[in-house]
Design a protein around this motif. Structure first.
Motif, short mmCIF file in Angstrom:
data_model
loop_
_atom_site.label_atom_id
_atom_site.label_comp_id
_atom_site.label_asym_id
_atom_site.label_seq_id
_atom_site.Cartn_x
_atom_site.Cartn_y
_atom_site.Cartn_z
N PRO A 1 0.84 -1.21 0.00
CA PRO A 1 0.00 0.00 0.00
C PRO A 1 0.87 1.26 0.00
O PRO A 1 1.96 1.28 0.55
N PHE A 2 0.34 2.31 -0.62
CA PHE A 2 1.04 3.59 -0.68
C PHE A 2 0.11 4.67 -0.14
O PHE A 2 -1.03 4.80 -0.60
N ILE A 3 0.60 5.46 0.83
CA ILE A 3 -0.21 6.52 1.43
C ILE A 3 0.65 7.77 1.57
O ILE A 3 1.69 7.74 2.23
N ASN A 4 0.20 8.87 0.94
CA ASN A 4 0.84 10.17 1.07
C ASN A 4 -0.28 11.15 1.45
O ASN A 4 -0.92 11.73 0.57
N THR A 5 -0.50 11.30 2.73
CA THR A 5 -1.62 12.14 3.19
C THR A 5 -1.37 13.62 2.90
O THR A 5 -2.32 14.36 2.66
N LYS A 6 -0.11 14.04 2.89
CA LYS A 6 0.21 15.45 2.64
C LYS A 6 -0.30 15.89 1.26
O LYS A 6 -0.92 16.94 1.12
#
Length: 187
Positions: A115-120
């Motif tokens: 999984p890939f998560i970049n909340t910014k």
């Protein structure tokens, strides 16, 4: 007597030639060593609703529908990016992206999901590594779940043989991860 000395002479000559022959040894299998220079990345300011960093040793082309190709001429490979707008169809887009990856399960040894998560920057997705002799051994999708959806996959211009393309595949996999990590949606 003469016959005996003739046979003895032939026997000695035959023994001499056989004794001087070296033992045949199998040659070790040769392996091609492919080393690639360290990647340099540059921002790709696309006419599409997204930007990303790309390897400067590649050729990036954009079509009108925001289909992007990133060509690796030295490695005979291309990364294909496809852009879709999200219009209350995120479930369908996700199923299609996963279906594309899992169509390779016939030839794949395994499929590793990361999984890939970049909340910014509001970029979310999944990175797939397909082990074995699959046609595409690295794929991903990225979305903000509201407006944008991008899929990416790499294809080599040769019959899939993972052992042969492994160094190039690993190099391009790193570039694809960099692309994912630097993806930004335009406002």
């Amino acid at each position: 007597m003469r016959k005996k000395s003739l046979y003895f002479g032939l026997f000695m000559m035959l023994g001499f030639f056989m004794a001087c022959k070296e033992d045949a040894l199998p040659k070790p299998t040769a392996q091609l060593r492919l080393d690639y220079q360290m990647a340099n990345y540059m921002d790709f300011d696309s006419p599409c609703p997204f930007n990303f960093d790309y390897n400067t040793d590649t050729k990036v082309k954009v079509k009108e529908d925001c289909a992007v190709t990133i060509e690796y001429p030295k490695m005979k490979a291309t990364v294909y990016l496809t852009y879709r707008k999200v219009n209350n169809n995120i479930d369908i887009l996700l199923k299609d992206a996963q279906k594309l990856t899992y169509e390779h399960v016939i030839k794949a040894d395994d499929i590793v999901e990361t999984p890939f998560i970049n909340t910014k920057d509001k970029v979310y997705g999944m990175f797939y590594q397909v082990g074995g002799n699959a046609a595409s051994n690295t794929q991903f999708y990225l979305t903000d779940s509201i407006q944008h959806f991008v899929t990416g996959s790499v294809y080599f211009y040769s019959k899939p043989n993972f052992d042969s393309i492994m160094p190039a595949s690993s190099y391009i996999k790193d570039d694809m991860q960099t692309l994912m990590e630097t993806m930004r949606w335009k406002k």
